[in-house]
Write an enzyme that holds these catalytic residues in place. Structure first.
Site, PDB file in Angstrom:
ATOM      1  N   SER A   1      68.872  92.429   3.230  1.00 36.33           N
ATOM      2  CA  SER A   1      69.203  93.712   2.587  1.00 36.33           C
ATOM      3  C   SER A   1      68.204  93.994   1.475  1.00 36.33           C
ATOM      4  O   SER A   1      67.785  95.132   1.278  1.00 36.33           O
ATOM      5  CB  SER A   1      70.616  93.669   2.004  1.00 36.33           C
ATOM      6  OG  SER A   1      71.565  93.466   3.015  1.00 36.33           O
TER       7      SER A   1
ATOM      8  N   HIS B   1      72.920  91.312   9.941  1.00 40.26           N
ATOM      9  CA  HIS B   1      74.373  91.145   9.756  1.00 40.26           C
ATOM     10  C   HIS B   1      75.106  91.435  11.066  1.00 40.26           C
ATOM     11  O   HIS B   1      76.018  90.702  11.448  1.00 40.26           O
ATOM     12  CB  HIS B   1      74.900  92.129   8.699  1.00 40.26           C
ATOM     13  CG  HIS B   1      74.443  91.867   7.299  1.00 40.26           C
ATOM     14  ND1 HIS B   1      73.891  92.836   6.494  1.00 40.26           N
ATOM     15  CD2 HIS B   1      74.477  90.743   6.541  1.00 40.26           C
ATOM     16  CE1 HIS B   1      73.616  92.337   5.303  1.00 40.26           C
ATOM     17  NE2 HIS B   1      73.947  91.058   5.304  1.00 40.26           N
TER      18      HIS B   1
ATOM     19  N   LYS C   1      75.250  89.938  -7.951  1.00 40.73           N
ATOM     20  CA  LYS C   1      74.100  90.785  -7.646  1.00 40.73           C
ATOM     21  C   LYS C   1      74.410  92.237  -7.977  1.00 40.73           C
ATOM     22  O   LYS C   1      75.497  92.713  -7.656  1.00 40.73           O
ATOM     23  CB  LYS C   1      73.787  90.720  -6.151  1.00 40.73           C
ATOM     24  CG  LYS C   1      73.351  89.368  -5.638  1.00 40.73           C
ATOM     25  CD  LYS C   1      72.996  89.486  -4.162  1.00 40.73           C
ATOM     26  CE  LYS C   1      72.770  88.153  -3.511  1.00 40.73           C
ATOM     27  NZ  LYS C   1      72.666  88.252  -2.056  1.00 40.73           N
TER      28      LYS C   1
ATOM     29  N   ARG D   1      69.089  82.115   8.111  1.00 38.63           N
ATOM     30  CA  ARG D   1      67.836  82.677   8.610  1.00 38.63           C
ATOM     31  C   ARG D   1      66.719  81.649   8.608  1.00 38.63           C
ATOM     32  O   ARG D   1      65.941  81.561   9.524  1.00 38.63           O
ATOM     33  CB  ARG D   1      67.405  83.857   7.733  1.00 38.63           C
ATOM     34  CG  ARG D   1      68.215  85.092   7.967  1.00 38.63           C
ATOM     35  CD  ARG D   1      68.094  86.046   6.836  1.00 38.63           C
ATOM     36  NE  ARG D   1      68.794  85.533   5.668  1.00 38.63           N
ATOM     37  CZ  ARG D   1      69.085  86.244   4.607  1.00 38.63           C
ATOM     38  NH1 ARG D   1      68.678  87.497   4.529  1.00 38.63           N
ATOM     39  NH2 ARG D   1      69.744  85.724   3.600  1.00 38.63           N
TER      40      ARG D   1
HETATM   41  P1  ADP Z   1      75.326  87.374   0.091  1.00 40.35           P
HETATM   42  O1  ADP Z   1      75.142  88.077  -1.198  1.00 40.35           O
HETATM   43  O2  ADP Z   1      76.666  86.748   0.275  1.00 40.35           O
HETATM   44  O3  ADP Z   1      74.204  86.459   0.511  1.00 40.35           O
HETATM   45  P2  ADP Z   1      74.366  89.145   2.141  1.00 40.35           P
HETATM   46  O4  ADP Z   1      74.928  90.465   2.562  1.00 40.35           O
HETATM   47  O5  ADP Z   1      72.971  89.117   1.653  1.00 40.35           O
HETATM   48  O6  ADP Z   1      75.385  88.595   1.103  1.00 40.35           O
HETATM   49  O7  ADP Z   1      74.501  88.122   3.331  1.00 40.35           O
HETATM   50  C1  ADP Z   1      75.753  87.808   3.884  1.00 40.35           C
HETATM   51  C2  ADP Z   1      75.555  86.721   4.904  1.00 40.35           C
HETATM   52  O8  ADP Z   1      74.775  87.218   5.972  1.00 40.35           O
HETATM   53  C3  ADP Z   1      74.816  85.474   4.392  1.00 40.35           C
HETATM   54  O9  ADP Z   1      75.338  84.354   5.051  1.00 40.35           O
HETATM   55  C4  ADP Z   1      73.398  85.720   4.819  1.00 40.35           C
HETATM   56  O10 ADP Z   1      72.700  84.500   4.986  1.00 40.35           O
HETATM   57  C5  ADP Z   1      73.634  86.416   6.148  1.00 40.35           C
HETATM   58  N1  ADP Z   1      72.507  87.255   6.520  1.00 40.35           N
HETATM   59  C6  ADP Z   1      71.939  88.254   5.833  1.00 40.35           C
HETATM   60  N2  ADP Z   1      70.905  88.788   6.510  1.00 40.35           N
HETATM   61  C7  ADP Z   1      70.835  88.110   7.673  1.00 40.35           C
HETATM   62  C8  ADP Z   1      69.953  88.137   8.807  1.00 40.35           C
HETATM   63  N3  ADP Z   1      68.916  88.969   8.861  1.00 40.35           N
HETATM   64  N4  ADP Z   1      70.191  87.283   9.803  1.00 40.35           N
HETATM   65  C9  ADP Z   1      71.209  86.414   9.718  1.00 40.35           C
HETATM   66  N5  ADP Z   1      72.051  86.299   8.694  1.00 40.35           N
HETATM   67  C10 ADP Z   1      71.868  87.134   7.685  1.00 40.35           C
END
Ligand code: ADP
Length: 169
Positions: A129, A17, A41, A91
């Site tokens: 996450s 992030h 979620k 990703r």
């Molecule tokens: P959501 O529930 O909206 O997917 P996340 O917190 O899992 O929330 O992810 C928020 C955003 O950050 C999404 O666009 C996700 O693809 C991106 N993201 C999460 N982890 C990574 C990572 N390791 N590298 C790049 N982008 C990421």
């Protein structure tokens, strides 16, 4: 003033992030990181904990962003805040289908806000996450994947009974 909004669950913030946030702040005058409060979620951290971890980790790294809670529809918040873009991280191909659908739906709802995708450093492409929580739950070391205060918060969550407060009924 070109403003972008980066929405997500951030449950919790990972180095992936932060990598996306650092890229976004180079492209926009102002970046709002929006923590989704009503995501489908089930979250490990409360919204306030997620906001606090994001604020602390971005401040520690000297990243200048606005961290705020997202309650309703993302596109409405984007419009209300005058954002020209929604930022999402990509990703792998596996992210693509869902993100593509969301981006096109958001464009249908509000045509003037573009969704842009940023790719993290390769070493973060396998990071989520969800996987970090799984490792922490099982007692593994997550310090390479998350900022120190997030690693400490995860240890604290799983310290008592290993369920992170989500004990089965
Ligand atoms: P959501 O529930 O909206 O997917 P996340 O917190 O899992 O929330 O992810 C928020 C955003 O950050 C999404 O666009 C996700 O693809 C991106 N993201 C999460 N982890 C990574 C990572 N390791 N590298 C790049 N982008 C990421």
């Amino acid at each position: 003033m070109r403003r972008a909004i980066y929405p997500g669950s951030f449950d919790p913030t990972t180095n992936g992030h932060l990598d996306v946030i650092e890229r976004a702040v180079k492209l926009f005058d102002e970046v709002i990181v929006a923590v989704a409060a009503n995501s489908q979620k089930r979250a490990l951290f409360t919204v306030d904990e997620r906001l606090d971890l994001l604020r602390r980790t971005t401040a520690e790294r000297g990243i200048n962003v606005i961290v705020s809670q997202l309650d309703g529809l993302l596109v409405e918040k984007a419009r209300a805040r005058g954002a020209v873009a929604i930022v999402r991280g990509l990703r792998a191909v596996s992210d693509f289908e869902f993100e593509f659908q969301m981006a096109l739906m958001n464009r249908k709802l509000v045509a003037e806000v573009e969704t842009i995708f940023l790719m993290p450093k390769e070493e973060y492409t396998y990071l989520s996450s969800r996987i970090v929580k799984e490792i922490a739950r099982l007692g593994g070391d997550v310090s390479a994947f998350v900022p120190d205060c997030v690693a400490a918060a995860l240890r604290e969550k799983f310290a008592s009974d290993g369920t992170g407060g989500h004990a089965p009924a």
